[in-house]
Design an enzyme around this catalytic site. Structure first.
Site, mmCIF file in Angstrom:
data_model
loop_
_atom_site.group_PDB
_atom_site.id
_atom_site.type_symbol
_atom_site.label_atom_id
_atom_site.label_comp_id
_atom_site.label_asym_id
_atom_site.label_seq_id
_atom_site.Cartn_x
_atom_site.Cartn_y
_atom_site.Cartn_z
ATOM 1 N N ASP A 50 0.889 -1.197 0.010
ATOM 2 C CA ASP A 50 0.020 0.004 -0.087
ATOM 3 C C ASP A 50 0.861 1.349 0.078
ATOM 4 O O ASP A 50 1.790 1.393 0.915
ATOM 5 C CB ASP A 50 -0.772 -0.048 1.289
ATOM 6 C CG ASP A 50 -1.824 1.132 1.448
ATOM 7 O OD1 ASP A 50 -3.080 1.263 0.861
ATOM 8 O OD2 ASP A 50 -1.366 2.281 1.898
ATOM 9 N N TYR A 55 2.545 9.946 -0.149
ATOM 10 C CA TYR A 55 3.548 9.632 0.727
ATOM 11 C C TYR A 55 5.122 9.957 0.224
ATOM 12 O O TYR A 55 6.132 9.755 0.782
ATOM 13 C CB TYR A 55 3.709 8.114 0.740
ATOM 14 C CG TYR A 55 2.296 7.513 1.462
ATOM 15 C CD1 TYR A 55 1.310 8.048 2.178
ATOM 16 C CD2 TYR A 55 1.994 6.011 1.367
ATOM 17 C CE1 TYR A 55 0.209 7.829 2.779
ATOM 18 C CE2 TYR A 55 1.030 5.550 2.161
ATOM 19 C CZ TYR A 55 -0.044 6.373 2.648
ATOM 20 O OH TYR A 55 -1.025 6.021 3.314
ATOM 21 N N LYS A 84 -2.963 5.870 -4.086
ATOM 22 C CA LYS A 84 -4.185 6.709 -3.832
ATOM 23 C C LYS A 84 -4.091 8.278 -4.656
ATOM 24 O O LYS A 84 -2.957 8.855 -4.700
ATOM 25 C CB LYS A 84 -4.240 7.006 -2.379
ATOM 26 C CG LYS A 84 -4.248 5.554 -1.605
ATOM 27 C CD LYS A 84 -4.230 6.153 0.157
ATOM 28 C CE LYS A 84 -4.047 4.765 0.819
ATOM 29 N NZ LYS A 84 -2.671 4.186 0.742
ATOM 30 N N HIS A 115 -7.917 9.654 -1.703
ATOM 31 C CA HIS A 115 -7.211 9.475 -0.483
ATOM 32 C C HIS A 115 -8.198 10.304 0.664
ATOM 33 O O HIS A 115 -8.117 9.790 1.670
ATOM 34 C CB HIS A 115 -5.961 10.271 -0.563
ATOM 35 C CG HIS A 115 -4.881 10.015 0.531
ATOM 36 N ND1 HIS A 115 -3.582 9.791 0.211
ATOM 37 C CD2 HIS A 115 -5.168 9.454 1.935
ATOM 38 C CE1 HIS A 115 -2.818 9.616 1.321
ATOM 39 N NE2 HIS A 115 -3.803 9.137 2.281
#
Length: 310
Positions: A50, A55, A84, A115
């Site tokens: 994931d 990120y 996402k 998200h």
């Protein structure tokens, strides 16, 4: 002979695809750590990775995936990769997906999630964190999460995504979405753990065929739930690490779970199945009665009125 790898436990999505019960969470992992963690996770049996554009580690994950795929450690078809759509790309959904695919070095992702159900200024002063002069987050209040989801639905015919879903949704947002969409989300990824079981949300998702994935299963940074007396007592009783008790709490509920670690031994340990009885689950669920707590609630959440009930 190679070392024993526990068989993968999976759940079935409303698309018919299988999502592995244990996935490797990668939020806040440094680039080199991410590469090593992903490669090691796959070597010990993980098939669910994931990540997210926000990120900032999709390139590192892409490098790790390229290495394990080139080495024949695993076939692409046996991996389940989630990323996402970030808030600043709500009006540029396919562009965002293409950027993620390029960074990941993939032709498709198995799951693409919104998200957050809120748009931020696509032309603001930062790619992911646009701010106003007063210090508040620069939101795009003209853009509905339903509009964004409609654009995500269009991705399904492109072959670039196998399934779409949402993250950080409440029951209220889900009701609004289900009343106005053609494709029921395959997954709703939210913060879940014994101090935030979100029973109404989980029940609502189950009723509508939406699978739940749990993030922050140990209570976010520092894993504060590991020291909970109830968790510790169950760990002692079963002679298992407290972390495994918390992770298997989700599996028993029918939810996939995303433990985050860069430690090789911990990564391997985290995917071990530990049966929990009905009484074990009742004890864990009772933790939230007197001490409910949400560990992740970013500053912009209150700014657009996001709550557990909206």
């Amino acid at each position: 002979m190679g070392s024993y790898i526990e068989p993968e436990k999976v759940f079935t999505l409303n698309t018919g695809a299988a999502i592995p019960a244990f996935g490797l969470g990668t939020w806040q992992s440094a680039p080199e750590e991410t590469i090593k963690a992903v490669k090691h996770a796959i070597s010990v049996g993980y098939r669910h990775i994931d990540t997210a554009y926000f990120y900032g580690n999709e390139e590192s994950i892409g490098q790790a995936l390229k290495e394990v795929l080139d080495e024949g450690v695993v076939d692409r078809k046996d991996l389940f990769i989630t990323t996402k759509l970030w808030c600043t790309y709500h009006t540029r959904v396919e562009e965002a997906l293409d950027k993620s695919l390029q960074s990941l070095g993939l032709d498709y992702v198995d799951l693409y999630l919104m998200h957050w159900p809120i748009a931020m200024n696509a032309n603001g002063n930062h790619d992911t964190r646009p701010m106003k002069e007063d210090g508040s987050r620069d939101l795009d209040t003209t853009r509905s999460h339903v509009q964004t989801y409609h654009d995500m639905e269009k991705l399904l015919v492109s072959g670039k995504v196998k399934a779409i879903g949402v993250a950080n949704y409440s029951v209220g947002y889900l009701k609004e979405l289900l009343a106005n969409c053609s494709v029921v989300p395959a997954v709703c990824q939210v913060e879940l753990h014994p101090r935030l079981p979100q029973e109404e949300l989980v029940a609502f998702c189950r009723q509508h065929g939406i699978h739940n994935t749990a993030y922050s299963p140990l209570g976010s940074s520092g894993a504060p739930l590991i020291s909970d007396p109830v968790v510790q007592a169950l760990a002692t009783q079963k002679a298992k690490p407290a972390g495994n008790i918390l992770l298997n709490y989700h599996v028993e509920r029918g939810c996939s779970v995303l433990p985050k670690s860069v430690d090789p031994s911990r990564i391997a340990q985290n995917r071990q199945l530990v049966p929990l009885s009905k009484s074990d689950m009742l004890e864990l669920s009772a933790i939230s009665k007197d001490r409910p707590k949400r560990f992740l609630c970013p500053d912009f959440a209150g700014q657009f009125g996001w709550t557990d009930t909206k």
